[in-house]
Design a protein around this motif. Structure first.
Motif, mmCIF file in Angstrom:
data_model
loop_
_atom_site.group_PDB
_atom_site.id
_atom_site.type_symbol
_atom_site.label_atom_id
_atom_site.label_comp_id
_atom_site.label_asym_id
_atom_site.label_seq_id
_atom_site.Cartn_x
_atom_site.Cartn_y
_atom_site.Cartn_z
ATOM 1 N N THR A 95 80.510 32.085 33.178
ATOM 2 C CA THR A 95 79.864 32.395 31.910
ATOM 3 C C THR A 95 78.381 32.671 32.113
ATOM 4 O OG1 THR A 95 81.480 31.012 30.750
ATOM 5 C CG2 THR A 95 79.418 31.430 29.604
ATOM 6 N N GLY A 96 77.795 33.407 31.191
ATOM 7 C CA GLY A 96 76.362 33.687 31.213
ATOM 8 C C GLY A 96 75.720 33.398 29.876
ATOM 9 N N ASP A 97 74.793 34.254 29.445
ATOM 10 C CA ASP A 97 74.207 34.311 28.106
ATOM 11 C C ASP A 97 73.200 33.217 27.788
ATOM 12 O OD1 ASP A 97 74.218 35.430 25.246
ATOM 13 O OD2 ASP A 97 74.814 33.353 24.909
ATOM 14 N N LEU A 98 73.458 31.944 28.130
ATOM 15 C CA LEU A 98 72.681 30.836 27.592
ATOM 16 C C LEU A 98 71.348 30.625 28.298
ATOM 17 C CD1 LEU A 98 72.913 28.596 25.410
ATOM 18 C CD2 LEU A 98 73.707 27.069 27.228
ATOM 19 N N HIS A 99 71.146 31.191 29.474
ATOM 20 C CA HIS A 99 69.926 30.960 30.277
ATOM 21 C C HIS A 99 69.838 29.498 30.692
ATOM 22 C CE1 HIS A 99 67.971 34.533 27.873
ATOM 23 N NE2 HIS A 99 69.140 34.839 28.416
ATOM 24 N N ALA A 100 70.936 28.970 31.187
ATOM 25 C CA ALA A 100 71.013 27.571 31.609
ATOM 26 C C ALA A 100 72.163 27.420 32.592
ATOM 27 C CB ALA A 100 71.234 26.650 30.411
ATOM 28 N N PHE A 101 72.069 26.388 33.434
ATOM 29 C CA PHE A 101 73.210 25.973 34.244
ATOM 30 C C PHE A 101 73.943 24.870 33.503
ATOM 31 C CE2 PHE A 101 70.532 27.340 38.010
ATOM 32 C CZ PHE A 101 71.340 28.412 38.365
ATOM 33 N N GLN A 102 75.242 25.036 33.348
ATOM 34 C CA GLN A 102 76.091 24.001 32.764
ATOM 35 C C GLN A 102 77.412 23.971 33.511
ATOM 36 O OE1 GLN A 102 76.983 24.855 28.677
ATOM 37 N NE2 GLN A 102 75.017 24.171 27.886
ATOM 38 N N CYS A 103 77.999 22.794 33.596
ATOM 39 C CA CYS A 103 79.397 22.649 33.964
ATOM 40 C C CYS A 103 79.998 21.641 33.008
ATOM 41 C CB CYS A 103 79.561 22.183 35.407
ATOM 42 S SG CYS A 103 81.279 21.820 35.848
ATOM 43 N N GLY A 104 81.034 22.059 32.300
ATOM 44 C CA GLY A 104 81.628 21.168 31.330
ATOM 45 C C GLY A 104 83.137 21.309 31.265
ATOM 46 N N VAL A 105 83.778 20.264 30.788
ATOM 47 C CA VAL A 105 85.216 20.268 30.534
ATOM 48 C C VAL A 105 85.442 20.727 29.102
ATOM 49 C CG1 VAL A 105 87.276 18.844 30.360
ATOM 50 C CG2 VAL A 105 85.616 18.431 32.191
ATOM 51 N N VAL A 106 86.320 21.698 28.921
ATOM 52 C CA VAL A 106 86.603 22.251 27.603
ATOM 53 C C VAL A 106 87.992 21.797 27.182
ATOM 54 C CG1 VAL A 106 86.756 24.343 26.206
ATOM 55 C CG2 VAL A 106 85.142 24.235 28.129
ATOM 56 N N ALA A 166 77.936 31.654 20.173
ATOM 57 C CA ALA A 166 78.913 31.420 21.236
ATOM 58 C C ALA A 166 80.218 30.887 20.641
ATOM 59 C CB ALA A 166 78.323 30.455 22.264
ATOM 60 N N TRP A 167 81.121 30.419 21.530
ATOM 61 C CA TRP A 167 82.460 30.010 21.086
ATOM 62 C C TRP A 167 82.432 28.848 20.103
ATOM 63 C CZ3 TRP A 167 87.068 32.423 21.829
ATOM 64 C CH2 TRP A 167 87.079 33.479 22.736
ATOM 65 N N ASP A 168 81.436 27.964 20.185
ATOM 66 C CA ASP A 168 81.325 26.874 19.212
ATOM 67 C C ASP A 168 81.220 27.389 17.786
ATOM 68 O OD1 ASP A 168 81.538 24.619 20.752
ATOM 69 O OD2 ASP A 168 79.391 24.172 20.811
ATOM 70 N N GLY A 169 80.704 28.597 17.614
ATOM 71 C CA GLY A 169 80.517 29.161 16.279
ATOM 72 C C GLY A 169 81.766 29.752 15.669
ATOM 73 N N PHE A 170 82.876 29.734 16.427
ATOM 74 C CA PHE A 170 84.172 30.232 15.933
ATOM 75 C C PHE A 170 85.220 29.160 16.242
ATOM 76 C CE2 PHE A 170 81.468 33.824 16.443
ATOM 77 C CZ PHE A 170 81.865 34.771 15.511
ATOM 78 N N PRO A 171 85.146 28.009 15.576
ATOM 79 C CA PRO A 171 85.953 26.840 15.970
ATOM 80 C C PRO A 171 87.458 27.088 15.990
ATOM 81 C CG PRO A 171 84.240 26.200 14.399
ATOM 82 C CD PRO A 171 84.251 27.699 14.440
ATOM 83 N N ALA A 172 87.991 27.745 14.966
ATOM 84 C CA ALA A 172 89.442 27.933 14.906
ATOM 85 C C ALA A 172 89.915 28.884 16.005
ATOM 86 C CB ALA A 172 89.849 28.454 13.535
ATOM 87 N N HIS A 173 89.159 29.932 16.251
ATOM 88 C CA HIS A 173 89.520 30.895 17.296
ATOM 89 C C HIS A 173 89.470 30.241 18.670
ATOM 90 C CE1 HIS A 173 90.142 34.690 19.206
ATOM 91 N NE2 HIS A 173 88.910 34.810 19.675
ATOM 92 N N LYS A 174 88.432 29.444 18.900
ATOM 93 C CA LYS A 174 88.333 28.716 20.166
ATOM 94 C C LYS A 174 89.511 27.756 20.322
ATOM 95 C CE LYS A 174 85.284 25.460 22.633
ATOM 96 N NZ LYS A 174 83.991 24.725 22.571
ATOM 97 N N ALA A 175 89.850 27.037 19.250
ATOM 98 C CA ALA A 175 90.971 26.101 19.309
ATOM 99 C C ALA A 175 92.290 26.824 19.564
ATOM 100 C CB ALA A 175 91.042 25.295 18.008
ATOM 101 N N GLU A 176 92.430 28.039 19.018
ATOM 102 C CA GLU A 176 93.659 28.812 19.234
ATOM 103 C C GLU A 176 93.850 29.122 20.722
ATOM 104 O OE1 GLU A 176 95.524 33.258 18.322
ATOM 105 O OE2 GLU A 176 93.616 32.654 17.426
ATOM 106 N N LEU A 177 92.804 29.604 21.378
ATOM 107 C CA LEU A 177 92.923 29.976 22.782
ATOM 108 C C LEU A 177 93.087 28.747 23.674
ATOM 109 C CD1 LEU A 177 92.028 32.686 21.564
ATOM 110 C CD2 LEU A 177 90.648 33.050 23.622
ATOM 111 N N MET A 178 92.288 27.711 23.407
ATOM 112 C CA MET A 178 92.392 26.506 24.226
ATOM 113 C C MET A 178 93.734 25.813 23.991
ATOM 114 S SD MET A 178 89.567 26.746 25.855
ATOM 115 C CE MET A 178 89.792 28.517 25.611
#
Length: 594
Positions: free
Chosen positions: A461-472, A434-446
């Motif tokens: 978002t999907g993929d993880l098979h979990a409910f989450q709500c978080g601040v990015v 997921a996005w955590d695995g591409f730190p610089a790219h994630k930081a660029e967009l955010m």
């Protein structure tokens, strides 16, 4: 694979009270063909805009009819459910070239209008579907309601969540990936499935060393879509609501990147398989080929583009991305991790340590090396799509920018430096696919959202098979990062939970104590990731959203698991959780168990 030579062959207009574009089959005179035909896969609509909708069905002759030629069809669209008057009447033909699927894009429609549609073949008629055009972009509208869903593994659990979704009143649906699963018999599919979902057999398929099989050919992928679309509950969803869809990995291959599979450390390149998977997806999804830019004459793996955007009045700008076709390889090399642990660097499978539960210093080291070698940071979206995303976000005039995003943006770390013995005493990035695995790219967009002062951005978002709500944040440390968006992660319709995966893989490791129960696991993740406002990593279900000018309200609908006898629960709802984000805010308010 057999496709028309160029895009013009896809887009053929005909005279009508509305403009018609036929996709995936040539236009043909709809005669009085009395040959028995079947519409056993229902109807669907998709990619709704203010003046157009795409309509879909699949028509085959009955087993008693041996004629192998094209099947003449008609599509009728009306504002009335009795079809007493028509806004469109288009002739089509279902061809073996596209597995007898047909799509027709009807344009010139009125905005914010309820429509009914059906397909006819001789004396046979499909089910009647309903759909709705979008409000005109920029025009004032008071409310938009939609739901999103993901990860509907045929082979495990049940699809009761779809029945709940069909009871809602919504403007549209979003599918954020894993519409099918390309494997059968994999270890993560070990759970029971409801009796209605019998085992899938591939016409071809490839067997992995563990005995599981994966779809390999176009016939295999078509078999998967036919099987999934044969379920009456999925048909009911498509018949009631227009769908905007993207894909994730399982439409091609688990944790895929470009045209590479990751079942083993070899990361085999499989261009023909990638193209077969893509073709089956476009055949069975009600998508607009004009937006997709599908070029069958291009022999490359990326012969289509599925990232696109939609506007729903002044309230919602839906931006859909593709996070598989253009992404770079996972930053940490599975082969290097395998060699370090004395494993087989080719035929082994070292996702742990390379894609999951990756030590943070290892990720940073590999990212620096790859950045130096590539001349840019490794990316999920690719350079062209990244600029497209920035342009859409910066240029949007909608109150809410909703990002149809396949992969978790929320930070999910686990610090075991003080609690685990060597060599486990490290800080881990839990999911580097997921996005955590591409730190610089994630930081660029955010960081772009921050510097451009773009507000009211939420990711679905999907993929993880979990409910989450978080601040990015633009930077992942809460002490230094600035909040820029809220990520709403939806659990899968039926796929086994993220908690169940971690529990199964943690036996004999220091992590085992942290997964003694779902509550302990969620508590540990919350303690390690303070920007998480809500999490439930042992869940199935779907999410719905109500959007107004002053707030966006998400409801997580969690369903019960299979009953002890293996049957699906008659009343599937377990609980609902409501989460509200006020306009101008990145502070979600959670009401659990509403």
């Amino acid at each position: 694979m057999s496709h028309p030579r160029n895009r013009r062959d896809f887009l053929v207009s005909t005279a009508s009270s509305a403009a018609i574009v036929a996709i995936g089959g040539t236009l043909a005179a709809c005669g009085s063909d009395a040959s028995p035909a079947e519409f056993n896969y229902g109807v669907a609509s998709g990619d709704p805009k203010d003046s157009s909708v795409v309509f879909w069905s699949r028509c085959v002759r009955t087993s008693a009819n041996t004629d192998s030629g094209d099947i003449p069809l008609a599509l009728q669209v009306s504002t009335r459910d009795d079809f007493a008057s028509l806004v469109a009447n288009v002739t089509l033909s279902a061809s073996v070239t596209y597995d007898f699927t047909v799509r027709a894009k009807v344009t010139g429609l009125a905005p914010a209008t309820r429509l009914y549609y059906r397909f006819l073949a001789g004396g046979d008629t499909s089910a009647v579907g309903s759909t709705r055009t979008a409000p005109a972009a920029g025009t004032a509208n008071t409310q938009v309601r939609f739901a999103w869903f993901t990860c509907q593994d045929w082979s495990v659990n049940h699809w009761g969540a779809m029945s709940l979704m069909a009871q809602e009143e919504l403007d549209f649906l979003v599918h954020v990936g894993d519409y099918i699963y390309e494997t059968v018999g994999a270890s993560f599919q070990a759970g029971a499935a409801e009796p209605a979902h019998t085992a899938i057999q591939f016409p071809n398929g490839t067997t992995l060393p563990d005995g599981s099989r994966y779809a390999t050919t176009l016939a295999d992928y078509r078999t998967l879509y036919r099987t999934y679309r044969g379920d009456a509950r999925l048909q009911a969803l498509h018949a009631k609501f227009p769908v905007v869809a993207t894909w994730d990995d399982h439409e091609f291959s688990d944790d895929c990147w470009q045209d590479h599979q990751t079942y083993t450390n070899a990361n085999l390149q499989q261009t023909a398989r990638r193209r077969a998977a893509s073709q089956a997806w476009v055949e069975y999804m009600p998508v607009d080929f004009g937006d997709l830019s599908f070029d069958a004459a291009n022999p490359a793996y990326d012969n289509l583009r599925i990232y696109r955007d939609f506007r729903f009045g002044s309230l919602v700008h839906l931006v859909m991305t593709d996070e598989r076709l253009y992404r770079d390889d996972h930053i940490v090399s599975e082969a290097v991790i395998a060699q370090a642990q004395g494993h087989d660097p080719i035929n082994g499978s070292d996702s742990i340590g390379a894609r999951y539960f990756v030590q943070q210093p290892v990720l940073a080291q590999f990212e620096a090396q790859k950045t130096a070698a590539m001349g840019r940071a490794p990316s999920i979206l690719g350079t062209t799509q990244t600029q497209w995303w920035k342009d859409r976000m910066q240029g949007s005039t909608a109150t809410w920018k909703v990002w149809g995003n396949e992969l978790m943006l929320n930070r999910l770390w686990m610090d075991m430096r003080a609690s685990a013995p060597a060599p486990y005493n490290a800080q881990y990035v839990v999911n580097c696919d997921a996005w955590d695995g591409f730190p610089a790219h994630k930081a660029e967009l955010m960081g772009f959202l921050k510097t451009q002062k773009i507000q009211n951005v939420v990711a679905i978002t999907g993929d993880l098979h979990a409910f989450q709500c978080g601040v990015v944040r633009d930077l992942p440390d809460p002490a230094t990062g600035t909040p820029v968006l809220v990520d709403f992660v939806c659990a899968g319709i039926s796929s086994s939970s993220f908690y169940s995966y971690v529990k199964a893989g943690s036996a004999g490791t220091p992590l085992a104590a942290l997964v003694a129960s779902p509550e302990i696991f969620d508590g540990a993740l919350k303690a390690n990731n303070p920007d998480m406002r809500y999490l439930d990593h042992h869940a199935q279900g779907y999410a719905s959203a109500t959007v107004t000018a002053d707030k966006l309200v998400v409801v997580y609908n969690k369903v019960k698991p299979l009953q002890a006898d293996g049957s699906a629960p008659a009343s599937p709802l377990l609980k609902r959780t409501r989460i509200t984000v006020a306009a101008g805010s990145v502070s979600p308010v959670v009401e659990d168990g509403v």
